[in-house]
Design a protein around this motif. Structure first.
Motif, PDB file in Angstrom:
ATOM      1  N   HIS A 169      68.309 -47.384 -43.610  1.00 20.07           N
ATOM      2  CA  HIS A 169      68.962 -46.650 -44.688  1.00 20.07           C
ATOM      3  C   HIS A 169      68.011 -45.728 -45.431  1.00 20.07           C
ATOM      4  CE1 HIS A 169      72.747 -48.752 -44.325  1.00 20.07           C
ATOM      5  NE2 HIS A 169      72.096 -49.884 -44.286  1.00 20.07           N
ATOM      6  N   ALA A 170      66.764 -45.643 -45.018  1.00 26.05           N
ATOM      7  CA  ALA A 170      65.826 -44.788 -45.735  1.00 26.05           C
ATOM      8  C   ALA A 170      65.016 -43.975 -44.747  1.00 26.05           C
ATOM      9  CB  ALA A 170      64.876 -45.632 -46.597  1.00 26.05           C
ATOM     10  N   VAL A 171      64.780 -42.715 -45.079  1.00 26.04           N
ATOM     11  CA  VAL A 171      63.958 -41.840 -44.262  1.00 26.04           C
ATOM     12  C   VAL A 171      62.946 -41.173 -45.171  1.00 26.04           C
ATOM     13  CG1 VAL A 171      65.689 -41.411 -42.493  1.00 26.04           C
ATOM     14  CG2 VAL A 171      65.639 -39.986 -44.524  1.00 26.04           C
ATOM     15  N   HIS A 172      61.920 -40.634 -44.566  1.00 21.13           N
ATOM     16  CA  HIS A 172      60.858 -39.996 -45.330  1.00 21.13           C
ATOM     17  C   HIS A 172      60.853 -38.510 -45.032  1.00 21.13           C
ATOM     18  CE1 HIS A 172      59.338 -43.980 -46.332  1.00 21.13           C
ATOM     19  NE2 HIS A 172      59.497 -44.285 -45.061  1.00 21.13           N
ATOM     20  N   ALA A 173      60.484 -37.736 -45.998  1.00 24.25           N
ATOM     21  CA  ALA A 173      60.533 -36.291 -45.846  1.00 24.25           C
ATOM     22  C   ALA A 173      59.517 -35.794 -44.844  1.00 24.25           C
ATOM     23  CB  ALA A 173      60.291 -35.616 -47.203  1.00 24.25           C
ATOM     24  N   THR A 174      58.370 -36.430 -44.785  1.00 23.02           N
ATOM     25  CA  THR A 174      57.317 -35.976 -43.888  1.00 23.02           C
ATOM     26  C   THR A 174      57.125 -36.964 -42.761  1.00 23.02           C
ATOM     27  OG1 THR A 174      56.211 -34.949 -45.767  1.00 23.02           O
ATOM     28  CG2 THR A 174      54.907 -35.275 -43.760  1.00 23.02           C
ATOM     29  N   PRO A 175      57.182 -36.511 -41.497  1.00 22.10           N
ATOM     30  CA  PRO A 175      56.975 -37.426 -40.382  1.00 22.10           C
ATOM     31  C   PRO A 175      55.584 -38.002 -40.425  1.00 22.10           C
ATOM     32  CG  PRO A 175      57.929 -35.331 -39.648  1.00 22.10           C
ATOM     33  CD  PRO A 175      57.518 -35.164 -41.060  1.00 22.10           C
ATOM     34  N   PRO A 176      55.376 -39.168 -39.855  1.00 19.42           N
ATOM     35  CA  PRO A 176      54.058 -39.781 -39.874  1.00 19.42           C
ATOM     36  C   PRO A 176      53.057 -38.950 -39.127  1.00 19.42           C
ATOM     37  CG  PRO A 176      55.501 -40.917 -38.337  1.00 19.42           C
ATOM     38  CD  PRO A 176      56.347 -39.947 -39.081  1.00 19.42           C
ATOM     39  N   HIS A 233      70.601 -38.496 -45.036  1.00 23.45           N
ATOM     40  CA  HIS A 233      69.659 -37.403 -44.855  1.00 23.45           C
ATOM     41  C   HIS A 233      68.674 -37.399 -46.016  1.00 23.45           C
ATOM     42  CE1 HIS A 233      68.210 -33.159 -44.525  1.00 23.45           C
ATOM     43  NE2 HIS A 233      68.321 -33.441 -43.242  1.00 23.45           N
ATOM     44  N   ILE A 234      67.491 -36.851 -45.769  1.00 26.26           N
ATOM     45  CA  ILE A 234      66.444 -36.881 -46.794  1.00 26.26           C
ATOM     46  C   ILE A 234      66.828 -36.082 -48.039  1.00 26.26           C
ATOM     47  CG2 ILE A 234      64.556 -37.251 -45.162  1.00 26.26           C
ATOM     48  CD1 ILE A 234      63.991 -34.286 -45.245  1.00 26.26           C
ATOM     49  N   GLY A 280      75.473 -30.905 -39.720  1.00 29.54           N
ATOM     50  CA  GLY A 280      74.021 -30.776 -39.716  1.00 29.54           C
ATOM     51  C   GLY A 280      73.293 -31.830 -38.899  1.00 29.54           C
ATOM     52  N   THR A 281      74.023 -32.819 -38.376  1.00 26.11           N
ATOM     53  CA  THR A 281      73.358 -33.843 -37.569  1.00 26.11           C
ATOM     54  C   THR A 281      72.896 -33.255 -36.239  1.00 26.11           C
ATOM     55  OG1 THR A 281      75.485 -34.533 -36.630  1.00 26.11           O
ATOM     56  CG2 THR A 281      74.700 -35.711 -38.579  1.00 26.11           C
ATOM     57  N   THR A 282      71.804 -33.763 -35.733  1.00 23.49           N
ATOM     58  CA  THR A 282      71.249 -33.278 -34.475  1.00 23.49           C
ATOM     59  C   THR A 282      70.975 -34.453 -33.548  1.00 23.49           C
ATOM     60  OG1 THR A 282      68.959 -33.416 -35.273  1.00 23.49           O
ATOM     61  CG2 THR A 282      70.143 -31.346 -35.665  1.00 23.49           C
ATOM     62  N   GLY A 283      70.751 -34.131 -32.274  1.00 20.75           N
ATOM     63  CA  GLY A 283      70.486 -35.176 -31.299  1.00 20.75           C
ATOM     64  C   GLY A 283      69.190 -35.916 -31.551  1.00 20.75           C
ATOM     65  N   ARG A 284      68.216 -35.261 -32.150  1.00 18.05           N
ATOM     66  CA  ARG A 284      66.945 -35.924 -32.454  1.00 18.05           C
ATOM     67  C   ARG A 284      66.943 -36.557 -33.829  1.00 18.05           C
ATOM     68  NH1 ARG A 284      61.842 -32.385 -31.146  1.00 18.05           N
ATOM     69  NH2 ARG A 284      62.886 -30.784 -32.379  1.00 18.05           N
ATOM     70  N   GLY A 285      67.869 -36.143 -34.685  1.00 24.08           N
ATOM     71  CA  GLY A 285      67.973 -36.753 -36.014  1.00 24.08           C
ATOM     72  C   GLY A 285      66.818 -36.414 -36.930  1.00 24.08           C
ATOM     73  N   GLY A 295      64.975 -35.697 -39.952  1.00 21.35           N
ATOM     74  CA  GLY A 295      65.328 -35.824 -41.358  1.00 21.35           C
ATOM     75  C   GLY A 295      66.466 -36.785 -41.627  1.00 21.35           C
ATOM     76  N   TRP A 296      67.004 -37.417 -40.578  1.00 22.72           N
ATOM     77  CA  TRP A 296      68.122 -38.345 -40.742  1.00 22.72           C
ATOM     78  C   TRP A 296      67.642 -39.779 -40.584  1.00 22.72           C
ATOM     79  CZ3 TRP A 296      73.088 -36.862 -42.014  1.00 22.72           C
ATOM     80  CH2 TRP A 296      73.342 -35.481 -41.975  1.00 22.72           C
ATOM     81  N   SER A 297      68.508 -40.703 -40.988  1.00 20.89           N
ATOM     82  CA  SER A 297      68.121 -42.108 -40.964  1.00 20.89           C
ATOM     83  C   SER A 297      67.982 -42.652 -39.556  1.00 20.89           C
ATOM     84  CB  SER A 297      69.164 -42.943 -41.730  1.00 20.89           C
ATOM     85  OG  SER A 297      70.468 -42.690 -41.237  1.00 20.89           O
ATOM     86  N   PHE A 298      68.540 -41.980 -38.547  1.00 17.43           N
ATOM     87  CA  PHE A 298      68.422 -42.464 -37.177  1.00 17.43           C
ATOM     88  C   PHE A 298      67.318 -41.738 -36.406  1.00 17.43           C
ATOM     89  CE2 PHE A 298      71.837 -39.314 -37.403  1.00 17.43           C
ATOM     90  CZ  PHE A 298      71.462 -38.390 -36.441  1.00 17.43           C
ATOM     91  N   GLU A 299      66.437 -41.034 -37.111  1.00 15.08           N
ATOM     92  CA  GLU A 299      65.325 -40.340 -36.447  1.00 15.08           C
ATOM     93  C   GLU A 299      64.368 -41.353 -35.825  1.00 15.08           C
ATOM     94  OE1 GLU A 299      61.517 -37.462 -37.608  1.00 15.08           O
ATOM     95  OE2 GLU A 299      63.110 -37.856 -39.066  1.00 15.08           O
TER      96      GLU A 299
END
Length: 384
Positions: free
Chosen positions: A230-237, A60-61, A81-86, A88-92
């Motif tokens: 293994h890496a996610v970004h805080a702000t979506p593109p 998670h971020i 805290g995981t969600t179906g859309r992910g 903020g998670w690495s599988f978003e």
């Protein structure tokens, strides 16, 4: 692995027992409970306990240290805290999720925009509720396609909008509370569904508009694009969800994912059918009917919902074939405008550049028999 299988068996046993006891009293809500609670719960248990190692594969971020190094209680809340859309998670899956508008990324503007949306949706939902109460088809339980074509279309729109608005209102209320109390940033609560303008194909309707809450549950059997991320970004593109993927995957891999997704979707809706079937058996037993007798004819609704979802990959395959033929004929991908449709219907009008170099049938008739050229005055009037 043995401990994980044992844990999954316990979860499944508790889920099966809960399904036999579930009874809201409204068939629509009972079916919804089976789909969105028990269906997703079963798929999530398979994902979390059998197919993945969440503490090592998910990130998670906000993570400061790997999740498996956290104390037990913090690990518990972390995985909850995981969600179906992910988000903020690495599988978003960022390319399919519509990010929060830049104008609404401050807390005040975000809360105000979502509250306005809730009010509008509630008013329209109330209007559709009045329509449902006044329409005998909705009251009698008869098929909503039983009335004439025009009314049938309205019935389908009302049925679809009821689910859409109900889920959106609940989601937006949670988003307002989470952001207003400073628990989450506004960017972590994008719209629950994609934009309606993205639903111009079957594939895009399911992938970008409707299947947002359950994206990860429906793709648990792969093939996975996120597994090694293994890496996610805080702000979506930035930008809309209509941006194409840079890394387009092979045709066979894409259809494997689509088929697996709709198999999972069919399973989830079959869980809703099971809830209704248990209710039918319960009502029959309370009426003194022997449900085990061979001569007893009790309707079986288990699997009733599945064919609709199992046929969606076939529709997508036919649709993609038609679009491929269109591209070979020179049509461009994307939403069609009036000019696109006119160009396809009357290609002679658009040969060359500028205005059409050929005249329409009406122009030919008026010029030949009346000596009037319609194009110049009409063009001048429209330009003015």
């Amino acid at each position: 692995m043995a401990w994980r299988v044992s844990g999954w068996s316990i979860v499944m046993a508790l889920t099966m027992w809960s399904m036999t006891a579930a009874n809201i009293g409204n068939p629509y809500l009972d079916h919804t409970l089976g789909v969105w609670v028990f269906g997703t719960l079963i798929l999530d248990s398979v994902r979390m306990l059998l197919l993945t190692q969440p503490l090592r594969e998910f990130h998670h971020i906000s993570d400061k240290v790997p999740a498996h190094q956290l104390p037990f209680l913090r690990r518990f809340f972390w995985i909850m805290g995981t969600t179906g859309r992910g988000i903020g998670w690495s599988f978003e899956d960022k390319h399919c999720i519509r990010p929060v508008d830049v104008r609404h990324r401050t807390r005040a503007s975000f809360v105000a925009s979502r509250l306005r949306g809730i009010i509008v949706l509630y008013i329209v939902l109330d209007i559709t509720h009045i329509y449902s109460l006044c329409n005998p088809v909705f009251l009698s339980g008869a098929p909503i396609a039983e009335q004439g074509y025009f009314v049938k279309c309205i019935n389908f729109l009302v049925y679809f909008f009821t689910g859409y608005a109900s889920l959106t209102i609940v989601y937006d209320i949670m988003a307002v509370v989470a952001v207003a109390t400073n628990l989450y940033q506004p960017t972590l609560w994008p719209s629950p569904f994609g934009h309606v303008k993205d639903a111009y194909t079957i594939r895009r309707y399911w992938g970008r508009v409707w299947h947002q809450f359950t994206r990860y549950q429906l793709t648990i059997f792969g093939p996975h694009r996120w597994r090694k991320q293994h890496a996610v970004h805080a702000t979506p593109p930035s930008g809309s969800s209509t941006h194409a993927q840079n890394d387009r995957e092979p045709w066979a891999r894409s259809y494997r994912r689509i088929c697996n997704a709709f198999l999972c979707s069919a399973f989830m809706h079959t869980c809703g059918d099971v809830i209704l079937q248990i209710k039918i058996w319960r009502n029959a037993s309370s009426a003194g009917i022997d449900t085990l007798a061979l001569e007893t004819r009790i309707p079986n609704v288990i699997g009733f919902s599945a064919p609709f979802y199992l046929l969606q990959p076939v529709g997508i395959l036919v649709e993609d074939a038609a679009m491929a033929i269109g591209r070979r004929l020179g049509l461009k991908a994307g939403t069609w405008s009036y000019k696109d449709a006119n160009r396809a219907a009357y290609p002679a009008l658009y040969e060359g550049s500028g205005r059409a170099t050929a005249m329409t049938t009406v122009e030919k008739i008026t010029k030949r028999y009346f000596g009037v050229d319609l194009a110049p005055p009409l063009s001048s009037w429209l330009a003015g």
